[in-house]
Every structure is written in structure tokens, then in C-alpha cells.
Motif scaffolding. Sequence first.
Motif, PDB file in Angstrom:
ATOM      1  N   ALA A  87      10.878 -17.465 -45.410  1.00 48.31           N
ATOM      2  CA  ALA A  87      12.020 -16.893 -44.694  1.00 48.31           C
ATOM      3  C   ALA A  87      11.559 -15.530 -44.193  1.00 48.31           C
ATOM      4  CB  ALA A  87      13.229 -16.765 -45.609  1.00 48.31           C
ATOM      5  N   CYS A  88      11.375 -15.417 -42.886  1.00 48.63           N
ATOM      6  CA  CYS A  88      10.744 -14.238 -42.290  1.00 48.63           C
ATOM      7  C   CYS A  88      11.801 -13.228 -41.837  1.00 48.63           C
ATOM      8  CB  CYS A  88       9.895 -14.653 -41.100  1.00 48.63           C
ATOM      9  SG  CYS A  88       8.622 -15.873 -41.495  1.00 48.63           S
ATOM     10  N   VAL A  89      11.621 -12.002 -42.270  1.00 45.09           N
ATOM     11  CA  VAL A  89      12.560 -10.910 -41.972  1.00 45.09           C
ATOM     12  C   VAL A  89      11.771  -9.740 -41.399  1.00 45.09           C
ATOM     13  CG1 VAL A  89      14.194  -9.272 -43.003  1.00 45.09           C
ATOM     14  CG2 VAL A  89      14.144 -11.654 -43.789  1.00 45.09           C
ATOM     15  N   ALA A 115      17.372  -1.270 -38.204  1.00 49.39           N
ATOM     16  CA  ALA A 115      17.910  -2.608 -37.956  1.00 49.39           C
ATOM     17  C   ALA A 115      17.059  -3.631 -38.678  1.00 49.39           C
ATOM     18  CB  ALA A 115      17.932  -2.916 -36.465  1.00 49.39           C
ATOM     19  N   LEU A 116      17.688  -4.719 -39.071  1.00 51.04           N
ATOM     20  CA  LEU A 116      16.975  -5.862 -39.626  1.00 51.04           C
ATOM     21  C   LEU A 116      17.164  -7.049 -38.704  1.00 51.04           C
ATOM     22  CD1 LEU A 116      17.854  -5.585 -43.402  1.00 51.04           C
ATOM     23  CD2 LEU A 116      15.539  -5.575 -42.454  1.00 51.04           C
ATOM     24  N   PHE A 117      16.076  -7.754 -38.451  1.00 53.28           N
ATOM     25  CA  PHE A 117      16.166  -9.036 -37.766  1.00 53.28           C
ATOM     26  C   PHE A 117      16.137 -10.107 -38.838  1.00 53.28           C
ATOM     27  CE2 PHE A 117      14.445 -12.799 -35.681  1.00 53.28           C
ATOM     28  CZ  PHE A 117      15.183 -12.855 -34.509  1.00 53.28           C
ATOM     29  N   ASP A 118      17.294 -10.696 -39.106  1.00 50.93           N
ATOM     30  CA  ASP A 118      17.529 -11.663 -40.172  1.00 50.93           C
ATOM     31  C   ASP A 118      17.412 -11.013 -41.552  1.00 50.93           C
ATOM     32  OD1 ASP A 118      18.226 -13.767 -38.528  1.00 50.93           O
ATOM     33  OD2 ASP A 118      16.174 -14.508 -38.341  1.00 50.93           O
ATOM     34  N   THR A 119      17.920 -11.735 -42.563  1.00 49.23           N
ATOM     35  CA  THR A 119      17.976 -11.146 -43.917  1.00 49.23           C
ATOM     36  C   THR A 119      17.519 -12.111 -45.003  1.00 49.23           C
ATOM     37  OG1 THR A 119      20.323 -11.766 -44.176  1.00 49.23           O
ATOM     38  CG2 THR A 119      19.852  -9.570 -43.263  1.00 49.23           C
ATOM     39  N   SER A 130      14.531 -10.542 -52.639  1.00 49.49           N
ATOM     40  CA  SER A 130      15.804 -10.261 -51.972  1.00 49.49           C
ATOM     41  C   SER A 130      15.610  -9.108 -50.998  1.00 49.49           C
ATOM     42  CB  SER A 130      16.887  -9.917 -52.990  1.00 49.49           C
ATOM     43  OG  SER A 130      16.721  -8.602 -53.482  1.00 49.49           O
ATOM     44  N   ILE A 131      16.366  -9.126 -49.910  1.00 51.98           N
ATOM     45  CA  ILE A 131      16.184  -8.081 -48.904  1.00 51.98           C
ATOM     46  C   ILE A 131      16.453  -6.696 -49.487  1.00 51.98           C
ATOM     47  CG2 ILE A 131      18.538  -8.358 -47.997  1.00 51.98           C
ATOM     48  CD1 ILE A 131      15.292  -7.266 -46.128  1.00 51.98           C
ATOM     49  N   ALA A 132      17.382  -6.597 -50.430  1.00 54.58           N
ATOM     50  CA  ALA A 132      17.649  -5.293 -51.039  1.00 54.58           C
ATOM     51  C   ALA A 132      16.413  -4.777 -51.775  1.00 54.58           C
ATOM     52  CB  ALA A 132      18.838  -5.388 -51.984  1.00 54.58           C
ATOM     53  N   ASP A 191      19.095 -19.383 -44.575  1.00 55.23           N
ATOM     54  CA  ASP A 191      17.819 -18.690 -44.770  1.00 55.23           C
ATOM     55  C   ASP A 191      17.627 -17.534 -43.794  1.00 55.23           C
ATOM     56  OD1 ASP A 191      17.708 -20.722 -42.814  1.00 55.23           O
ATOM     57  OD2 ASP A 191      15.529 -20.804 -42.894  1.00 55.23           O
ATOM     58  N   HIS A 192      18.652 -17.250 -43.004  1.00 60.82           N
ATOM     59  CA  HIS A 192      18.577 -16.159 -42.034  1.00 60.82           C
ATOM     60  C   HIS A 192      19.681 -15.126 -42.204  1.00 60.82           C
ATOM     61  CE1 HIS A 192      15.394 -17.983 -39.481  1.00 60.82           C
ATOM     62  NE2 HIS A 192      15.851 -19.078 -40.051  1.00 60.82           N
ATOM     63  N   ALA A 193      20.761 -15.499 -42.862  1.00 57.89           N
ATOM     64  CA  ALA A 193      21.889 -14.579 -43.053  1.00 57.89           C
ATOM     65  C   ALA A 193      22.241 -14.373 -44.517  1.00 57.89           C
ATOM     66  CB  ALA A 193      23.110 -15.089 -42.301  1.00 57.89           C
ATOM     67  N   GLY A 194      21.422 -14.934 -45.419  1.00 57.84           N
ATOM     68  CA  GLY A 194      21.770 -14.890 -46.835  1.00 57.84           C
ATOM     69  C   GLY A 194      21.827 -13.505 -47.439  1.00 57.84           C
ATOM     70  N   GLY A 195      21.064 -12.573 -46.883  1.00 60.03           N
ATOM     71  CA  GLY A 195      21.039 -11.229 -47.433  1.00 60.03           C
ATOM     72  C   GLY A 195      22.011 -10.268 -46.784  1.00 60.03           C
TER      73      GLY A 195
END
Length: 254
Positions: free
Chosen positions: A38-40, A50-54, A78-80, A104-108
Motif C-alpha cells: 500500500a503505497c503512500v 499533504a498525503l497522497f493516500d493513507t 500505520s501512517i501515524a 488500502d488507500h483511505a484506511g489511515g
Amino acid sequence: MQNSQTGGPLIYALTCGYITLPTSYFISGEEGKTRVPACVFLIDHPRGLALFDTGFSDRFIGMEKGLGKIVEMPDEHSIAQRLRALDVDPDKIDWIINSHLHLDHAGGNHMLPNATVIVQSEEWDFGFSGEDGAYAKEDFDTGQPVKRIIGEHDLFGDGSVILFPTPGHTPGHQSARVRTATGEAVLAGDCCNFRRSLDEMRLPEAVYNADHYRGSLQKLSALRRAGAKIFYGHDPDFWETVPQAKELDLRAVQ
């Protein structure tokens, strides 16, 4: 982290979980299964973060049943946690650019409480329709401010981060062009899963709209011919060559 440079935004690549699915889900005609990241991307611009996806939600950490059988989500993914490892406070993220709203793109998203979500209006509506099981409302129906856009959007008003529609995988999928001091990056998301998808113009086995997907690939192909570096949405081989959690120099990206 605060970008004080005038040469454009900085980009950092982050891995926020893995999922193993039939390879044909990513590129048609292939057998077997593939474990994909899952690429962020963290975009550090002088006017904000800004984040592109999470990536995947932290609810998958330690899960061994249901989706946990195919999703791998270590705590540090986790993105955090990824942001904290870069000395970035998750509360300081200004914008979330969701390519689309799959889990897998908005979960975070929920871990970034002060961010405004930017999503194509059609994607937002489709996420609530119940037509696609890869959407989980708990991931994106978080109460955060949502900026619904239609078509291209200049995030910072200076041409350095341009969001543009790339439908096909979902009706409202979008990608981002990011102009840095070392070149232009195209964060493709799932409109182009593998490098081979673009090289061979091959679609996934299941798409929302095949004609739209093919058109999005053609758009990326033109950008690549013009010199942009494409960051393919789920290509494990390509992703291994991308430095993680470091400022990306696009001149070194193959």
C-alpha cells in the motif's frame, strides 16, 4: 518538518501495509498471487503538508481473521507511525489526497484528524453507494472536512501539485502530478498498478470502466514520454527500488 526551499515540494515514499491478492486483480491474464504494498506519499510544500493516500487502517494490526488473512499490517506501518518516524506530527497534516476510497488507500484517514480530505466528487458519492465491497465507510466517513472537486485541481495554487482525473478503476479515481526540483512525479494510484500495465497497456481483470481505464493509461503514457517519472500503484518490484522515508531524488528513480 518544514520545507523552506523554493525549488518545489519534497516527496517521501512510505509503505503502509501489504495485501496478497490474485495477480490478475492487478494485471489481466496472470496466474498465481502477488503480495503488493500500500503505497503512500508525503508531500512537503512550503504552504503545507499533504498525503497522497493513507494506506491500511490500524484496525488491521494483529488481525488474523477475515481480511487479516490477506492484509499484513505491522504496527509500525500505520501512517501515524510512519509520520512520527519522520518527526512529523500526524495532527499537522493539512491535506489528504485520496486517489480513491478503497480500504488500502483511505484506511489511515482517521489518524490525521486536522486534515481536509480532497476527493473527486464522483468518487465520494460512489463510496457511499454500496456497489463495491472494497469500500469501508468507517475509513472515509470520519467527520473530517471534505473538499469535493471535479476535474483538475491545483492544490497550492502554484502549479506544483496538480490533481487530475484518471477514472476506470473506480469512477472517481484521481492521480497527482508533483513538480519537484529534480523533476516531475506522477503518483498514479490504481489507474496503473504495475510498470508492465503501462508498458503493455494491460488492464486489470476487473475494472469499473475498461474504456476509461484505458484512457487513463494513455494519459500516463503521454506524461511518461514527456519525461515524468511514474510511481506505479502496486508494483512490488518497482517499489523495492524506491527509497523509503527519504526525500526522493527523481533523477535516481528508474
